[in-house]
Write a protein that holds these residues in place. Sequence first.
Motif, PDB file in Angstrom:
ATOM      1  N   HIS A 190      21.147  20.017 -14.830  1.00 60.74           N
ATOM      2  CA  HIS A 190      20.506  19.144 -13.841  1.00 60.74           C
ATOM      3  C   HIS A 190      20.967  17.685 -13.924  1.00 60.74           C
ATOM      4  O   HIS A 190      21.112  17.021 -12.912  1.00 60.74           O
ATOM      5  CB  HIS A 190      18.971  19.237 -13.929  1.00 60.74           C
ATOM      6  N   ASP A 191      21.202  17.197 -15.128  1.00 67.38           N
ATOM      7  CA  ASP A 191      21.572  15.776 -15.282  1.00 67.38           C
ATOM      8  C   ASP A 191      23.065  15.577 -15.516  1.00 67.38           C
ATOM      9  O   ASP A 191      23.470  14.535 -16.031  1.00 67.38           O
ATOM     10  CB  ASP A 191      20.791  15.167 -16.460  1.00 67.38           C
TER      11      ASP A 191
ATOM     12  N   LYS B 186      24.852  12.374 -14.858  1.00 64.57           N
ATOM     13  CA  LYS B 186      24.677  11.191 -15.714  1.00 64.57           C
ATOM     14  C   LYS B 186      25.920  10.925 -16.561  1.00 64.57           C
ATOM     15  O   LYS B 186      26.119   9.819 -17.042  1.00 64.57           O
ATOM     16  CB  LYS B 186      23.462  11.373 -16.620  1.00 64.57           C
TER      17      LYS B 186
ATOM     18  N   HIS C  12      23.019   9.732  -9.688  1.00 66.43           N
ATOM     19  CA  HIS C  12      23.448  10.845 -10.556  1.00 66.43           C
ATOM     20  C   HIS C  12      23.206  12.239  -9.964  1.00 66.43           C
ATOM     21  O   HIS C  12      24.022  13.130 -10.196  1.00 66.43           O
ATOM     22  CB  HIS C  12      22.886  10.702 -11.984  1.00 66.43           C
TER      23      HIS C  12
ATOM     24  N   HIS D 236      16.359  17.463  -8.193  1.00 67.72           N
ATOM     25  CA  HIS D 236      15.345  17.410  -9.257  1.00 67.72           C
ATOM     26  C   HIS D 236      14.596  16.080  -9.340  1.00 67.72           C
ATOM     27  O   HIS D 236      13.627  15.972 -10.091  1.00 67.72           O
ATOM     28  CB  HIS D 236      15.952  17.787 -10.622  1.00 67.72           C
ATOM     29  N   HIS D 237      15.009  15.074  -8.573  1.00 67.55           N
ATOM     30  CA  HIS D 237      14.229  13.818  -8.530  1.00 67.55           C
ATOM     31  C   HIS D 237      13.455  13.669  -7.230  1.00 67.55           C
ATOM     32  O   HIS D 237      12.881  12.609  -6.970  1.00 67.55           O
ATOM     33  CB  HIS D 237      15.131  12.600  -8.756  1.00 67.55           C
TER      34      HIS D 237
ATOM     35  N   ASP E  82      11.368  18.176 -16.453  1.00 71.51           N
ATOM     36  CA  ASP E  82      12.147  16.956 -16.722  1.00 71.51           C
ATOM     37  C   ASP E  82      11.207  15.792 -17.069  1.00 71.51           C
ATOM     38  O   ASP E  82      11.367  15.115 -18.097  1.00 71.51           O
ATOM     39  CB  ASP E  82      12.964  16.638 -15.455  1.00 71.51           C
TER      40      ASP E  82
HETATM   41 FE   LIG Z   1      17.980  13.368 -13.495  1.00 74.35          FE
END
Ligand SMILES: [Fe+2]
Length: 358
Positions: free
Chosen positions: A159-160, A163, A188, A216-217, A245
Motif C-alpha cells: 500500500h505504501d 513512499k 505517494h 488507502h487514504h 493503516d
Molecule cells: Fe499511505
Amino acid sequence: MKLPTTHLLPGMKLAKPVYGNCGELLLNRGVVLTSRYINALKRNNVIVVDVDGPVPYDEMEINETLSEKIRVEAMRVLNSWVKNLENTPISSIFESVEALLDEILSGKAVIDHLTDICSSDLYTFAHSVDVCTLAILTGIRLGYSREKLFALGAGSLLHDIGKTLIDPAVLNKPGKLTPEEFKIIMTHPAKGWKLIKNKKGENEVHPRSMNIILNHHERYDGTGYPRNLKGSEIDEFSMICAVADVYNAMTTDRVYRKAFPPNEVYEMFQASGNTKFDLRVINAFLSCVKPYPAGTLVRLSNGTIGCVVSANPPLPFRPKVQLIPSGEILDLEKELSLVIEAPLSPEEAQKFVISYGP
Ligand SMILES: [Fe+2]
C-alpha cells in the motif's frame, strides 16, 4: 512485556527471541541481558524487545498471530524488492503474502503484540507487514475466501510502496510538515499505483490490490486523498487497509510523536464508525485487536496494579488481570465494581519489572 531497548537493564531476561533486520537470530528466549547484549541490540537497530515481567509469559494467554521470523522475512523481501525494482520479480512479494496468509490461517486469529517501534528507515517495511496482517485478519472476520484474502494482503503489503519515491527528508521529518511538504506526501498513493500498474504476466498485481495502493487514504466522509472519494465510492479492500493503516500508525512510536496506548486508539475507533471509516469494517477490525493486550500492566480503579493475562472477547475492556504482588487473578467480567483506570506508562512499567521482575 515489551520494553524499548533504551529502558533495558542488565539482569532482565528475554521472553521472546530477537531477530535482526535480515531475519537472523540475535538473541534467544531466556537469555539474561548484559550491558554488552543491550549495546549490541541498539547497534542492530532493535528498538523493542520482550522481557519477562512480573507475571511470567507462561501464565499469559499470548496469541501470536505472526511469528517474528515470518514478519522479519516479509520485511526483508519488501526491502530488497524496493532496492532493485527493475530486476526483482514482484512474485517474491506474492510468496511473502502466501507465507503470511498460511501462518494466519493456521488457526490463531487474535493480535496481541503487533505494534513494535521501528527506526524511521525501517518503519515503512515493518508497518506494511503489520498492516497486511491486520487487513487479512479483518478479511477473515468478514468471511473472505482465500483468493480475496490474498488480493487484500498483497495490496496491503504494497500500500505504501509509493513512499519509496518520496524524498526521505520529507518522509522522515521529525517536526510538523509544511503545507507544501504535506502535498508531496499526498502524492505517494498515485506514485505507487503508477509504479505497479504496468507489471504484466506473473508480476501483474490484481486490480483490487491496485485499488488499495491508490485509495488507502480515502475517507468515508470524503475528507481523504487523492480523489476525495466518499462512502460506497471507496472499495471495501481499501477501507480495510485504511483502518489497519491508521490503527498501526497510531499505536507505534514515530519520530515526531509517541504511540497512543491501544485502549485509547480502540475507543477512538469505536467512535469513528461511518465518519472516517465504514462501520461494518470498523466492527470487523475491532474484533481482531484488543484494547488491553496480554502483558499490559494496568492500574485498577481501587489503586492496585495488575498485569492483563487474558481477554474476555465479549467485554474487551474487562479482561482477566493478575494482581501484583499477590498473584490473585481478578476476572473483571465478574468484578463489576472495578474498572481499569489506565495502562502504566513505559516508565512506570519499567519500575515494576525492576521491583518484581526476574
Ligand atoms: Fe499511505
